[in-house]
Design a protein around this motif. Structure first.
Motif, PDB file in Angstrom:
ATOM      1  N   GLU A   1       6.866  29.128 121.485  1.00  0.00           N
ATOM      2  CA  GLU A   1       8.192  29.379 120.233  1.00  0.00           C
ATOM      3  C   GLU A   1       7.775  30.734 119.745  1.00  0.00           C
ATOM      4  O   GLU A   1       8.742  31.342 119.440  1.00  0.00           O
ATOM      5  CB  GLU A   1       8.059  28.458 119.300  1.00  0.00           C
ATOM      6  CG  GLU A   1       8.963  28.381 118.208  1.00  0.00           C
ATOM      7  CD  GLU A   1      10.379  27.998 118.540  1.00  0.00           C
ATOM      8  OE1 GLU A   1      11.267  28.693 117.990  1.00  0.00           O
ATOM      9  OE2 GLU A   1      10.545  27.716 119.716  1.00  0.00           O
TER      10      GLU A   1
ATOM     11  N   ARG B   1      10.503  33.771 120.038  1.00  0.00           N
ATOM     12  CA  ARG B   1      10.809  34.568 118.939  1.00  0.00           C
ATOM     13  C   ARG B   1      10.468  36.292 118.887  1.00  0.00           C
ATOM     14  O   ARG B   1      11.334  37.030 118.292  1.00  0.00           O
ATOM     15  CB  ARG B   1      10.163  33.951 117.627  1.00  0.00           C
ATOM     16  CG  ARG B   1      10.568  32.556 117.278  1.00  0.00           C
ATOM     17  CD  ARG B   1      10.219  32.164 115.796  1.00  0.00           C
ATOM     18  NE  ARG B   1      10.566  30.881 115.593  1.00  0.00           N
ATOM     19  CZ  ARG B   1      11.641  30.473 115.070  1.00  0.00           C
ATOM     20  NH1 ARG B   1      12.520  31.385 114.421  1.00  0.00           N
ATOM     21  NH2 ARG B   1      12.019  29.163 114.534  1.00  0.00           N
TER      22      ARG B   1
ATOM     23  N   ASP C   1      12.977  37.398 121.151  1.00  0.00           N
ATOM     24  CA  ASP C   1      14.328  37.639 120.521  1.00  0.00           C
ATOM     25  C   ASP C   1      14.468  38.734 119.354  1.00  0.00           C
ATOM     26  O   ASP C   1      15.599  39.803 119.315  1.00  0.00           O
ATOM     27  CB  ASP C   1      14.770  36.456 119.683  1.00  0.00           C
ATOM     28  CG  ASP C   1      15.155  35.138 120.555  1.00  0.00           C
ATOM     29  OD1 ASP C   1      15.460  35.634 121.912  1.00  0.00           O
ATOM     30  OD2 ASP C   1      15.305  34.265 120.364  1.00  0.00           O
ATOM     31  N   ARG C   2      13.375  39.013 119.135  1.00  0.00           N
ATOM     32  CA  ARG C   2      13.394  40.209 117.919  1.00  0.00           C
ATOM     33  C   ARG C   2      13.491  41.590 118.629  1.00  0.00           C
ATOM     34  O   ARG C   2      13.688  42.583 118.068  1.00  0.00           O
ATOM     35  CB  ARG C   2      11.825  39.913 117.061  1.00  0.00           C
ATOM     36  CG  ARG C   2      11.698  41.059 116.015  1.00  0.00           C
ATOM     37  CD  ARG C   2      10.376  40.711 115.173  1.00  0.00           C
ATOM     38  NE  ARG C   2       9.305  40.932 115.985  1.00  0.00           N
ATOM     39  CZ  ARG C   2       8.166  40.367 116.192  1.00  0.00           C
ATOM     40  NH1 ARG C   2       8.209  39.067 115.720  1.00  0.00           N
ATOM     41  NH2 ARG C   2       7.360  40.490 116.961  1.00  0.00           N
TER      42      ARG C   2
END
Length: 152
Positions: A142, A146, A149-150
């Motif tokens: 996870e 993340r 995605d950042r």
């Protein structure tokens, strides 16, 4: 994806739970002689009669194994999968609380029997370690997603 390492951890935890469900988890002895045999679902007396007084042990461990098996297929929702791992660990803690109650407090017969756990009683503890490892791997995935995605 189902081929992640946490799938292996969850599968091992489920297998250990099922092994514990099928094996003898303790023996009550009086004077060095085994009198009662404790399983997750029943206690077998000296005459071979089964008393289904320990069924909550079976129910809690079966629920833990079912949640672990369901968590394997929840790979698309990592946070829910991590919550299922945590809930399965809590159920294992509850199983051990019941195990102590049935083994140490609620002794069959006249109450003078001594309880001796078997190796199968340690299987849920090892399964709990595997649930923890699976949760840690899920949370690492996870964090990786993340971070990716950042960057986008």
């Amino acid at each position: 994806m189902i081929q992640r390492i946490q799938t292996i951890y969850l599968l091992v935890a489920v297998v250990l739970s099922v092994v514990c469900l099928c094996m003898q988890i303790g023996t009550f002895t009086e004077g060095g002689v085994a009198v009662y045999s404790e399983y997750n679902l029943w206690v077998t007396g000296p005459t071979g009669v089964r008393q289904f007084v320990t069924w909550p042990l079976f129910a809690v461990l079966l629920l833990s194994a079912a949640i672990g098996l369901y968590a394997i297929f929840m790979y698309a929702n990592r946070l829910l999968q991590a919550r299922f791992c945590m809930f399965a660990m809590l159920l294992v803690v509850g199983w051990y609380i019941l195990y102590v109650v049935y083994g140490g407090v609620l002794k069959p017969g006249d109450g003078s029997a001594e309880f001796a756990p078997t190796w199968a009683g340690a299987c849920p503890l090892v399964a709990s370690v595997f649930y923890f490892l699976a949760r840690r791997a899920i949370m690492a995935d996870e964090r990786l997603v993340r971070a990716a995605d950042r960057i986008r």
